[in-house]
Motif scaffolding. Structure first.
Motif, PDB file in Angstrom:
ATOM      1  N   LYS A  97      25.329 -21.998   5.500  1.00 58.06           N
ATOM      2  CA  LYS A  97      24.756 -20.816   4.853  1.00 58.06           C
ATOM      3  C   LYS A  97      23.499 -20.368   5.604  1.00 58.06           C
ATOM      4  O   LYS A  97      22.700 -21.196   6.035  1.00 58.06           O
ATOM      5  CB  LYS A  97      24.385 -21.138   3.393  1.00 58.06           C
ATOM      6  CG  LYS A  97      25.540 -21.601   2.503  1.00 58.06           C
ATOM      7  CD  LYS A  97      26.535 -20.493   2.224  1.00 58.06           C
ATOM      8  CE  LYS A  97      27.725 -20.965   1.403  1.00 58.06           C
ATOM      9  NZ  LYS A  97      27.506 -20.913  -0.038  1.00 58.06           N
ATOM     10  N   PRO A  98      23.311 -19.065   5.784  1.00 53.51           N
ATOM     11  CA  PRO A  98      22.091 -18.589   6.445  1.00 53.51           C
ATOM     12  C   PRO A  98      20.837 -19.069   5.716  1.00 53.51           C
ATOM     13  O   PRO A  98      20.812 -19.121   4.482  1.00 53.51           O
ATOM     14  CB  PRO A  98      22.218 -17.066   6.375  1.00 53.51           C
ATOM     15  CG  PRO A  98      23.690 -16.817   6.240  1.00 53.51           C
ATOM     16  CD  PRO A  98      24.214 -17.947   5.419  1.00 53.51           C
ATOM     17  N   ILE A 198      20.869 -10.243   4.042  1.00 57.05           N
ATOM     18  CA  ILE A 198      21.902 -11.135   4.571  1.00 57.05           C
ATOM     19  C   ILE A 198      22.989 -11.361   3.529  1.00 57.05           C
ATOM     20  O   ILE A 198      24.190 -11.322   3.831  1.00 57.05           O
ATOM     21  CB  ILE A 198      21.272 -12.474   5.005  1.00 57.05           C
ATOM     22  CG1 ILE A 198      20.334 -12.260   6.187  1.00 57.05           C
ATOM     23  CG2 ILE A 198      22.358 -13.483   5.361  1.00 57.05           C
ATOM     24  CD1 ILE A 198      19.478 -13.473   6.525  1.00 57.05           C
ATOM     25  N   ALA A 199      22.565 -11.583   2.277  1.00 55.28           N
ATOM     26  CA  ALA A 199      23.524 -11.872   1.203  1.00 55.28           C
ATOM     27  C   ALA A 199      24.437 -10.690   0.915  1.00 55.28           C
ATOM     28  O   ALA A 199      25.551 -10.872   0.389  1.00 55.28           O
ATOM     29  CB  ALA A 199      22.778 -12.273  -0.064  1.00 55.28           C
ATOM     30  N   SER A 200      23.996  -9.485   1.260  1.00 57.03           N
ATOM     31  CA  SER A 200      24.808  -8.287   0.994  1.00 57.03           C
ATOM     32  C   SER A 200      25.884  -8.064   2.051  1.00 57.03           C
ATOM     33  O   SER A 200      26.797  -7.251   1.856  1.00 57.03           O
ATOM     34  CB  SER A 200      23.905  -7.053   0.922  1.00 57.03           C
ATOM     35  OG  SER A 200      23.399  -6.713   2.211  1.00 57.03           O
ATOM     36  N   LEU A 201      25.813  -8.782   3.165  1.00 59.26           N
ATOM     37  CA  LEU A 201      26.788  -8.617   4.243  1.00 59.26           C
ATOM     38  C   LEU A 201      28.075  -9.371   3.933  1.00 59.26           C
ATOM     39  O   LEU A 201      28.074 -10.299   3.113  1.00 59.26           O
ATOM     40  CB  LEU A 201      26.180  -9.125   5.560  1.00 59.26           C
ATOM     41  CG  LEU A 201      24.923  -8.401   6.049  1.00 59.26           C
ATOM     42  CD1 LEU A 201      24.291  -9.162   7.204  1.00 59.26           C
ATOM     43  CD2 LEU A 201      25.250  -6.973   6.454  1.00 59.26           C
ATOM     44  N   PRO A 202      29.199  -9.007   4.565  1.00 59.85           N
ATOM     45  CA  PRO A 202      30.460  -9.727   4.315  1.00 59.85           C
ATOM     46  C   PRO A 202      30.309 -11.216   4.649  1.00 59.85           C
ATOM     47  O   PRO A 202      30.028 -11.590   5.791  1.00 59.85           O
ATOM     48  CB  PRO A 202      31.447  -9.039   5.266  1.00 59.85           C
ATOM     49  CG  PRO A 202      30.877  -7.673   5.480  1.00 59.85           C
ATOM     50  CD  PRO A 202      29.395  -7.856   5.473  1.00 59.85           C
ATOM     51  N   ALA A 203      30.481 -12.054   3.640  1.00 60.62           N
ATOM     52  CA  ALA A 203      30.135 -13.475   3.759  1.00 60.62           C
ATOM     53  C   ALA A 203      30.941 -14.199   4.842  1.00 60.62           C
ATOM     54  O   ALA A 203      30.388 -15.005   5.599  1.00 60.62           O
ATOM     55  CB  ALA A 203      30.333 -14.168   2.415  1.00 60.62           C
ATOM     56  N   GLU A 204      32.241 -13.919   4.921  1.00 61.30           N
ATOM     57  CA  GLU A 204      33.071 -14.623   5.904  1.00 61.30           C
ATOM     58  C   GLU A 204      32.700 -14.216   7.330  1.00 61.30           C
ATOM     59  O   GLU A 204      32.655 -15.052   8.239  1.00 61.30           O
ATOM     60  CB  GLU A 204      34.551 -14.362   5.634  1.00 61.30           C
ATOM     61  CG  GLU A 204      35.045 -15.009   4.342  1.00 61.30           C
ATOM     62  CD  GLU A 204      36.519 -14.743   4.119  1.00 61.30           C
ATOM     63  OE1 GLU A 204      37.187 -14.202   5.035  1.00 61.30           O
ATOM     64  OE2 GLU A 204      37.015 -15.071   3.023  1.00 61.30           O
ATOM     65  N   ALA A 205      32.400 -12.939   7.519  1.00 55.00           N
ATOM     66  CA  ALA A 205      31.996 -12.455   8.846  1.00 55.00           C
ATOM     67  C   ALA A 205      30.642 -13.035   9.248  1.00 55.00           C
ATOM     68  O   ALA A 205      30.426 -13.393  10.411  1.00 55.00           O
ATOM     69  CB  ALA A 205      31.940 -10.929   8.857  1.00 55.00           C
ATOM     70  N   VAL A 206      29.733 -13.133   8.277  1.00 52.93           N
ATOM     71  CA  VAL A 206      28.430 -13.744   8.552  1.00 52.93           C
ATOM     72  C   VAL A 206      28.608 -15.196   8.966  1.00 52.93           C
ATOM     73  O   VAL A 206      28.022 -15.661   9.949  1.00 52.93           O
ATOM     74  CB  VAL A 206      27.505 -13.646   7.316  1.00 52.93           C
ATOM     75  CG1 VAL A 206      26.269 -14.536   7.496  1.00 52.93           C
ATOM     76  CG2 VAL A 206      27.078 -12.204   7.084  1.00 52.93           C
ATOM     77  N   ALA A 207      29.435 -15.929   8.214  1.00 51.41           N
ATOM     78  CA  ALA A 207      29.645 -17.352   8.514  1.00 51.41           C
ATOM     79  C   ALA A 207      30.251 -17.550   9.895  1.00 51.41           C
ATOM     80  O   ALA A 207      29.813 -18.425  10.659  1.00 51.41           O
ATOM     81  CB  ALA A 207      30.531 -17.978   7.442  1.00 51.41           C
ATOM     82  N   ALA A 208      31.238 -16.735  10.223  1.00 52.63           N
ATOM     83  CA  ALA A 208      31.886 -16.867  11.535  1.00 52.63           C
ATOM     84  C   ALA A 208      30.929 -16.503  12.666  1.00 52.63           C
ATOM     85  O   ALA A 208      30.876 -17.173  13.698  1.00 52.63           O
ATOM     86  CB  ALA A 208      33.135 -15.985  11.582  1.00 52.63           C
ATOM     87  N   SER A 209      30.160 -15.447  12.471  1.00 54.57           N
ATOM     88  CA  SER A 209      29.214 -15.007  13.507  1.00 54.57           C
ATOM     89  C   SER A 209      28.090 -16.024  13.673  1.00 54.57           C
ATOM     90  O   SER A 209      27.678 -16.332  14.802  1.00 54.57           O
ATOM     91  CB  SER A 209      28.637 -13.643  13.139  1.00 54.57           C
ATOM     92  OG  SER A 209      29.672 -12.671  13.047  1.00 54.57           O
TER      93      SER A 209
END
Length: 253
Positions: A97-98, A198-209
Motif C-alpha cells: 500500500k502507498p 493517492i486513495a482516489s486513484l484506481p487501486a489496482e493500477a496504483v499497486a501495479a505501478s
C-alpha cells in the motif's frame, strides 16, 4: 496497542501515529510491534488504500529507545538484533500500500531510514534528518545502504549514513527523499491531501505501478537481514560498547 501508537482509519486512509511525546517518540519494541500490525493488517483490507505515518506535533521520532533496544538486542548473544524492529522493517519491505510520511521535527536513525520505504514524504520547515549509526559504532539499517544511494547518489548517502551529516528539510528535498516542505501548521493537512489523492486513484493500477517503481521485497529483505547481521556484530564490538557507555554517561551528566 500500547497507547504509544495510535491507528485511525478515515476515507480509505490509515494513519499510524507515534505518540510518546515525553520521550520524543523514541520507539520501543512494543511500538514496533504495533506499527507492524497496523501495516500488515492493511494488506488484505481493500478499504485501506493509503497509509500515513506521522508523529506528534514538533517531533517525528528520536529513533530507537536505546535502553529498550539494548535490552532486547543483547539479551541473547545468538540473536543480537531486536526482533520487533526487524519485523517492522520486514513489514515495510512487504507492504504493497502507498505510504505517505508526515515529518515534523527530528527524524533520527530509523526515523529517517523508514522514510526511504515511503512513497511520498512531506516535511515541515523544522524537520531534520540524521542517521548517527557510525557515532555509536554501528552500521546503517532498514535497507538504507541500498535505498539511500539509489535515491540520492553515493556521495550524499555516504555523507549521511557514514559521516552522520544531518540534513534540514530543504536539504532533504534537494537530496530527493522529501517531496515537499511546508509550514508546521500545514503538515497534517498536506499529508492528508496527498494521501486522499493517492486513495482516489484506481487501486489496482496504483499497486501495479508502485511495484514497478520499487525494489523487490526479496531484495529489500536480503539487504535488511545482511545489515542486521552486521549490526548485531557491531553491537558487541569494543567501539560500540564504548560509544554506548559514553552516550549514557552524557545523558546522566
Amino acid at each position: 496497542m500500547t497507547g504509544h501508537v495510535t491507528v485511525t482509519d478515515e476515507d480509505a486512509v490509515r494513519v499510524i501515529r507515534l505518540s510518546r511525546p515525553d520521550k520524543k517518540n523514541a520507539i520501543t519494541q512494543d511500538m514496533y510491534r504495533d506499527m507492524s500490525a497496523a501495516i500488515d493488517s492493511a494488506q488484505g483490507d481493500a478499504s485501506v488504500r493509503c497509509l500515513i505515518i506521522s508523529g506528534e506535533p514538533g517531533v517525528f521520532t528520536a529513533g530507537n529507545d536505546l535502553e529498550d533496544f539494548l535490552k532486547a538486542g543483547t539479551s541473547n548473544t545468538g540473536t543480537p538484533r531486536a526482533s520487533e524492529a526487524i519485523k517492522f522493517l520486514h513489514s515495510l519491505a512487504h507492504n504493497a500500500k502507498p505510504i505517505v510520511a508526515a515529518v515534523d521535527g527530528i527524524a533520527i536513525g530509523i526515523g529517517t531510514t523508514m522514510l526511504f520505504h515511503c512513497d511520498q514524504v512531506i516535511a515541515s520547515t523544522r524537520a531534520t534528518f540524521a542517521t548517527p549509526f557510525i557515532h555509536l559504532g554501528l552500521v546503517p539499517e532498514g535497507a538504507s545502504s541500498l535505498l539511500a544511494p539509489w535515491m540520492m547518489g553515493h556521495q550524499r548517502a555516504f555523507s549521511m549514513l557514514v559521516m552522520g551529516r544531518k540534513l534540514d528539510a530543504e536539504e532533504a528535498r534537494e537530496a530527493g527523499f522529501v517531496n515537499a516542505v511546508v509550514a508546521p501548521e500545514s503538515l497534517e493537512a498536506e499529508a492528508q491531501k496527498v494521501a486522499r489523492e493517492i486513495a482516489s486513484l484506481p487501486a489496482e493500477a496504483v499497486a501495479a505501478s508502485r511495484k514497478l517503481l520499487k525494489h523487490t521485497p526479496e531484495d529489500l529483505i536480503r539487504r535488511i537481514d545482511h545489515e542486521s547481521h552486521l549490526f548485531g556484530e557491531r553491537m558487541r564490538s569494543a567501539e560500540a560498547v564504548a560509544a554506548f557507555k559514553a552516550f549514557f554517561a552524557r545523558k546522566k551528566s
